[in-house]
Design an enzyme around this catalytic site. Sequence first.
Site, mmCIF file in Angstrom:
data_model
loop_
_atom_site.group_PDB
_atom_site.id
_atom_site.type_symbol
_atom_site.label_atom_id
_atom_site.label_comp_id
_atom_site.label_asym_id
_atom_site.label_seq_id
_atom_site.Cartn_x
_atom_site.Cartn_y
_atom_site.Cartn_z
ATOM 1 N N ASP A 60 15.777 84.048 94.781
ATOM 2 C CA ASP A 60 14.480 83.523 95.191
ATOM 3 C C ASP A 60 13.642 83.310 93.940
ATOM 4 O O ASP A 60 13.553 84.201 93.099
ATOM 5 C CB ASP A 60 13.764 84.486 96.153
ATOM 6 C CG ASP A 60 12.710 83.776 96.997
ATOM 7 O OD1 ASP A 60 11.889 83.039 96.420
ATOM 8 O OD2 ASP A 60 12.721 83.944 98.229
ATOM 9 N N GLN A 70 2.808 89.346 106.587
ATOM 10 C CA GLN A 70 2.829 89.362 108.055
ATOM 11 C C GLN A 70 4.254 89.464 108.602
ATOM 12 O O GLN A 70 4.474 89.927 109.698
ATOM 13 C CB GLN A 70 2.103 88.090 108.547
ATOM 14 C CG GLN A 70 2.300 87.713 109.985
ATOM 15 C CD GLN A 70 3.260 86.550 110.150
ATOM 16 O OE1 GLN A 70 3.964 86.159 109.225
ATOM 17 N NE2 GLN A 70 3.287 85.991 111.346
ATOM 18 N N LYS A 84 9.602 87.876 94.041
ATOM 19 C CA LYS A 84 10.175 88.387 95.290
ATOM 20 C C LYS A 84 11.530 89.037 95.045
ATOM 21 O O LYS A 84 11.798 90.140 95.542
ATOM 22 C CB LYS A 84 10.344 87.242 96.294
ATOM 23 C CG LYS A 84 9.076 86.826 96.981
ATOM 24 C CD LYS A 84 9.389 85.851 98.101
ATOM 25 C CE LYS A 84 8.120 85.540 98.877
ATOM 26 N NZ LYS A 84 8.392 84.603 99.970
ATOM 27 N N ASP A 128 13.885 78.034 103.001
ATOM 28 C CA ASP A 128 12.837 77.479 103.859
ATOM 29 C C ASP A 128 12.672 75.971 103.723
ATOM 30 O O ASP A 128 11.630 75.447 104.055
ATOM 31 C CB ASP A 128 11.501 78.183 103.557
ATOM 32 C CG ASP A 128 11.047 77.935 102.129
ATOM 33 O OD1 ASP A 128 11.786 77.263 101.376
ATOM 34 O OD2 ASP A 128 9.960 78.409 101.760
ATOM 35 N N ASN A 129 13.717 75.292 103.227
ATOM 36 C CA ASN A 129 13.597 73.830 103.141
ATOM 37 C C ASN A 129 14.968 73.183 103.301
ATOM 38 O O ASN A 129 15.993 73.801 103.015
ATOM 39 C CB ASN A 129 12.944 73.424 101.822
ATOM 40 C CG ASN A 129 13.804 73.797 100.637
ATOM 41 O OD1 ASN A 129 14.698 73.045 100.265
ATOM 42 N ND2 ASN A 129 13.594 74.981 100.064
ATOM 43 N N CYS A 191 7.032 76.468 108.325
ATOM 44 C CA CYS A 191 6.274 77.631 108.811
ATOM 45 C C CYS A 191 4.861 77.638 108.220
ATOM 46 O O CYS A 191 3.942 78.174 108.819
ATOM 47 C CB CYS A 191 6.985 78.929 108.472
ATOM 48 S SG CYS A 191 8.516 79.157 109.391
ATOM 49 N N CYS A 339 -3.217 67.705 100.511
ATOM 50 C CA CYS A 339 -3.382 68.783 101.484
ATOM 51 C C CYS A 339 -2.713 69.999 100.844
ATOM 52 O O CYS A 339 -2.534 70.032 99.636
ATOM 53 C CB CYS A 339 -2.746 68.422 102.824
ATOM 54 S SG CYS A 339 -0.974 68.216 102.743
#
Lengths: 380, 77
Positions: A60, A70, A84, A128-129, A191, A339
Amino acid sequence: MNLSPAYQRYQRQLMLKEIGMAGQEKLLKAKVLVAGAGGLGCPALQYLTAAGVGTIGIADFDIVDITNLQRQVIYTVEDVGKSKASTAATRLKNLNPDIQFQVFNTRLQNDNALEVIRKFDLVIDGTDNFSTRYLINDACVLLCKPLVYGAVLRFEGQVGVFNMADKETNIITNYRDLFPEPPLPDSVLSCNEAGVLGGLPGIIGIMQATEAIKIITGIGKPLCNTIVSYNCLSNCLRNQFYEFKVTPAEKINSLIPGTESAFLNFDYDWFCGAGLHPYEIPAGEFDILRMKEEITIIDVREKEELPVVNEFLFTQIPFSRYEETISNISTNNKIVVFCQSGKRSLKAVKMLVEKFPGCKAYSLKGGIEAWKKNNSEISV
Amino acid sequence: MEINLLVFGQIADITGKTTWKVSGVKNTDELSHILAETYPSLQSMKYSIAVNKKIIQGNTELNNDDTVAILPPFSGG
């Protein structure tokens, strides 16, 4: 059971006759790579470490963010801002000091994926992609490594095993047999944008670890060529769990790089659409452009969104009110829309170009996050 | 002739329901076409189709009471 101290911690699984000492030896000899130490990777790592998987790779490149806590419950408040992979390895070493951890503080990409994955017996995909998911899949196909797949969004998760022959049918499938083509970049949410219930990646990540343990010890039936979909909101089994059987699609598999050199040259970002958009501007180019000429910069994030931007002037038009405001936007200058991650801004730019054909509008690639990161690297 | 339809992930967000029955569809291409007409946002979405739990490639004939499931890719980790 009379156990040597090194084996006492495994007593509860040594009692399982399907595992026993022989299974434990297999686990201790096994080498598993966990790609992505996030929502899926953290729980997978914890249970693999606890079960005694002897060598565990953690890949990572990211750092711990407060919004990770969370669901990525291996990390604590003190870890925010730290690597990480390194932080996870430190925590896990406390859980089981007998495990060897290999830390890869890097993004898996063409030039390192084969070298990293080659060192391991199987890979758990918790990335995550799509770009990295297709890259890991193809590397596993090339190197013949089983891949335990998992993905989550909102209240739903998927888990399955690819690139491993089903014992009964001898059939092998891979991620491309399930999803031959990546989705269009702005047609799916991550996410970051759609959210995820914290416990969900916990469940799917632990299922991934359990599949890995089944594969290593040879017990039960791994989810070969099967995708299990789990919806945590439903109260009836039929809607909570659903299974998909995947079959090989020969036409599609001819698209997978067949040699290591073909793999090195395959552009996964482009394949997944990141390079397809003439409307995107990378962070560095954006800085050059705004220094060079007067441009209109529009922030389409909602009011409360972070990070705060005070490095340059911009107009704020929240995406929720964008459609009704679009006709007021002046197109005299070049326009750059941003954004958080670059997805909403890309939509906003497309709407702008539809409304004002020929206008020069660009979406800040990777969003303000990528820009901030780019600038912090430069200033360091 | 009626089939059972199940939709997952973001597709369920678009359709506002996860399961319903569709009548008069002969094959999966026809079903995709009907869905795209009813829910235009689906036109730009990629998804895999399973007929009776088996992922299919290409147009597949449908029979009465088949269950068709529609699974979009998602990448969250």
